[in-house]
Design a protein around this motif. Sequence first.
Motif: not given
Length: 198
Positions: A169-177
């Motif tokens: 999910p895009y809301r988790q983008y900063a955590d996973w990128r």
Amino acid sequence: MSFHDEQIQALLNQVEQAQKPKDIRSGPVLIGDESYEFVERAFFEDKLTMYLPATFEEMPVALQKIKYPYEQRPEIVLSNEPGTVNLTLNRVDQKLQDEWVQRLTSGMKAMLQKMQPANVFYGEQLEEVNGKSIGYFDFKSPALDEPVYHNLFYFELEGETVMGSFNCPYRQYADWRDIVVQVIRSIRTVQEEEEPSV
């Protein structure tokens, strides 16, 4: 606790968070609110290894059919328990050499930009990883419930193309990128290690 004490505590929490390990090879990594242990896993008859969360499991076929409704589903679909964070690997019967990886990556990105103009594209990269060229790019795509973050990556294995993808999910983008880039950088193919020295 006074307002001043709360500010100090918040600052201490931020410092503690920044000091938590972010290297997937050196112990558990906090991603969002969850701690993940990364382990080296082997695929394609042990010809490929990469570091992935130990808790990622093969997605049940019924769920794969919903998430990837087309007939040519990826060979390997791994996900977290809720099925919201996924990594796929697929060998394609398409010849590939290391020196063609850049062209393939740019071509796939251009094709997606043309076919899906609503996607928002970020970086494109070609890296030398353990003696192998790996190309990747990432983007945000709209979806029915919420936008999705994707990272697509490409490399050669035994003269053929391997296509990998990661999405969450895009809301988790900063955590996973950054974690996904580390996963890509952990890719190792057996063919390089077993080549006889001349």
